[in-house]
Write an enzyme that holds these catalytic residues in place. Structure first.
Site, PDB file in Angstrom:
ATOM      1  N   HIS A 272       0.882  -1.179  -0.031  1.00  0.00           N
ATOM      2  CA  HIS A 272      -0.102   0.144   0.001  1.00  0.00           C
ATOM      3  C   HIS A 272       0.702   1.271   0.016  1.00  0.00           C
ATOM      4  CE1 HIS A 272      -3.173   2.854   0.557  1.00  0.00           C
ATOM      5  NE2 HIS A 272      -3.488   2.746   1.827  1.00  0.00           N
ATOM      6  N   CYS A 273       2.125   1.120  -0.066  1.00  0.00           N
ATOM      7  CA  CYS A 273       2.953   2.425   0.062  1.00  0.00           C
ATOM      8  C   CYS A 273       3.884   2.913  -1.361  1.00  0.00           C
ATOM      9  CB  CYS A 273       3.961   2.398   1.337  1.00  0.00           C
ATOM     10  SG  CYS A 273       3.008   2.042   2.811  1.00  0.00           S
ATOM     11  N   ILE A 274       4.830   1.869  -1.611  1.00  0.00           N
ATOM     12  CA  ILE A 274       5.676   2.095  -2.409  1.00  0.00           C
ATOM     13  C   ILE A 274       5.159   2.679  -3.957  1.00  0.00           C
ATOM     14  CG2 ILE A 274       8.276   1.780  -3.348  1.00  0.00           C
ATOM     15  CD1 ILE A 274       8.151   2.008  -0.558  1.00  0.00           C
ATOM     16  N   ILE A 276       2.452   3.648  -4.604  1.00  0.00           N
ATOM     17  CA  ILE A 276       1.264   4.719  -4.546  1.00  0.00           C
ATOM     18  C   ILE A 276       1.716   5.951  -4.120  1.00  0.00           C
ATOM     19  CG2 ILE A 276      -0.787   5.264  -3.106  1.00  0.00           C
ATOM     20  CD1 ILE A 276      -1.534   2.388  -3.116  1.00  0.00           C
ATOM     21  N   ASP A 277       2.637   6.168  -3.005  1.00  0.00           N
ATOM     22  CA  ASP A 277       2.984   7.386  -2.308  1.00  0.00           C
ATOM     23  C   ASP A 277       3.739   8.272  -3.156  1.00  0.00           C
ATOM     24  OD1 ASP A 277       1.864   5.836  -0.224  1.00  0.00           O
ATOM     25  OD2 ASP A 277       3.876   5.569   0.883  1.00  0.00           O
TER      26      ASP A 277
END
Ligand SMILES: NC(=O)c1ccc[n+]([C@@H]2O[C@H](COP(=O)([O-])OP(=O)(O)OC[C@H]3O[C@@H](n4cnc5c(N)ncnc54)[C@H](O)[C@@H]3O)[C@@H](O)[C@H]2O)c1
Length: 439
Positions: A272-274, A276-277
């Site tokens: 859910h991080c790399i 997307i962010d």
């Protein structure tokens, strides 16, 4: 005593109650850490199934042990609810809701907006609100602040507002919330002071000058990872062409004690991080007429990795006079990284989709993910195939996408006819000839 002094005292003597909104991969471990530091914790989630499970002492995240929660429930220091009317009970409110991207790769702040409005409608004097969800610089000041002070209260004197990025690394056995410093930016100096007092109770707080700076810190951290992973992914493709083992190269380079941090190539980004962010920042950059070229290039390279894996699989099958069409392909690992049950944005989904489109018969095994549920992007309804010598031998190709610790790679190589290894999981296995293909 003013509101700030009152709240800091309550935090220091642990009479403050910590409310956590969103009890997922970030919120649940955070609740456990505050509980372990002696606070009373009240969790909030829209998902009544999660709340029921927690209150019955069952974890819904495999790598998060539930025992601390059951202990806190026994001591009457933990409760969880879907009733947001109870937000008034919390002295400190931490927001840990999802911040995904829309189909157009733009920030989807629906969850955050809803949460902010829910808090805004109930905010009382003396409460501290901290946003933990990853987002673009400016969100706390531009989106949360106006909605929270709508009732006429002032930030920094009546209530307190700060941003503190979550650095949770699911499954990491070395670093957790208690030994990972926490960056904090307040919308006023008083907001920072109160938020710092709270985080100093569970770890070392690292203050920065503003909420925007703290928001930017998180995106810098994840963009740094995305760009470096893209770099090694690109070099991996070149190294394959040149007949060089990229893992050997990276590990040798990592012996340099300064100026080099190792990153490893793989089948593409997940979680859910790399993936997307960084796009939160590129979206915001447009407001300043600025193009974040590194973010786009890294995204392009990382997104192309699943196709590279499929191509390498097709080439390897072709060498054995087989086509992808009609081949039985077993994918090992759907979790986006080893030893977690999180399959969000997993490259396995993309690889499986591409193989199915080319006519392969695809099955998967993942000891952490027994069945695939429909996601926003994919609709696989499959169950994990038991990993036996027979299922391995039956497959025309086995693709290692996630290198879970539970896998016996020597056994896998021994029984499979062809192994496509995207993680260097078969390193050191000898005598397999050209049965192993690195991808
Ligand atoms: N997962 C990670 O490793 C990680 C690490 C660092 C930061 N983050 C960031 O933390 C945030 C949360 O991520 P996550 O992985 O914990 O997500 P998650 O999906 O695991 O958990 C979010 C929870 O929020 C709940 N929720 C959604 N809308 C809600 C609402 N309006 N009110 C109350 N609850 C609501 C969901 O039901 C879910 O239980 C994201 O911004 C993410 O980028 C995640």
């Amino acid at each position: 005593m003013n509101e700030k002094a009152k709240l800091i005292k309550m935090i220091e003597d642990r009479t403050a109650k910590v409310g956590i909104i969103g009890l997922g991969y970030v919120g649940l471990p955070l609740a456990i850490h505050f509980g372990a530091s002696g606070f009373r914790v009240l969790g909030f989630d829209l998902d009544s199934d999660k709340i029921d499970k927690l209150l019955k002492g069952k974890s819904y995240i495999k790598h998060v042990p539930i025992e601390p929660v059951t202990g806190m429930i026994r001591e009457k220091r933990f409760d969880a609810t879907t009733d947001f009317g109870r937000l008034k009970e919390a002295d400190c409110i931490l927001i840990c809701v999802p911040t995904p991207l829309t189909d157009k790769m733009e920030p989807d702040l629906t969850y955050l907006l809803q949460t902010t409005e829910t808090i805004g409608a109930r905010l009382r004097k003396g409460q501290l609100v901290i946003l933990e969800s990853t987002t673009y610089p400016g969100t706390t000041e531009e989106m949360l602040l106006p909605r929270l002070r709508d009732g006429g209260m002032a930030a920094g004197s009546d209530f307190f507002l700060a941003y503190s990025p979550e650095r949770e690394d699911p499954g990491n056995k070395t670093f957790s919330a208690s030994n990972t410093p926490k960056v904090i930016g307040g919308v006023t100096p008083a907001c920072l002071e109160v938020a710092q007092a709270l985080y100093n109770c569970i770890t070392r707080a690292v203050p920065v000058s503003s909420a925007r700076a703290a928001e930017m810190v998180k995106i810098l951290e994840n963009t740094y990872r995305s760009v470096n992973i893209a770099l090694v992914n690109e070099l991996k493709v070149l190294a394959h062409k040149m007949g060089i083992d990229i893992f050997e190269v990276i590990n040798a380079a990592a012996t340099k004690p300064f100026g080099f941090s190792p990153f490893y190539p793989g089948p593409g980004l997940g979680g859910h991080c790399i993936p997307i962010d960084p796009f939160y920042l590129s979206w915001k950059a447009r407001e300043y007429d600025f193009s974040t070229r590194f973010i786009h290039l890294a995204g392009e390279i990382n997104v192309s990795m699943p196709a590279y894996v499929v191509e390498k699989t097709a080439e390897a099958l072709n060498r054995g006079r087989k086509s992808v069409n009609g081949s039985r392909i077993l994918v090992l690992g759907v979790a986006y990284k080893k030893d977690v049950d999180d399959e969000r944005e997993s490259p396995s989904y993309v690889i499986m989709k591409m193989l199915l489109e080319r006519g392969a018969e695809v099955s998967y095994n993942d000891p952490w993910i027994p069945r695939l549920r429909p996601t926003r992007k994919h609709d696989f309804r499959m169950q994990s195939t038991p990993l036996t010598p027979e299922t391995l031998a039956k497959a025309d190709a086995v693709i290692i996408v996630t290198d879970h610790s539970a896998y016996d790679f020597a056994d896998i190589v021994n029984n499979a006819r062809l192994v496509i290894d995207t993680r260097n999981a078969t390193q050191g296995i000898t005598g397999a000839g050209d049965k192993i293909v690195m991808a």
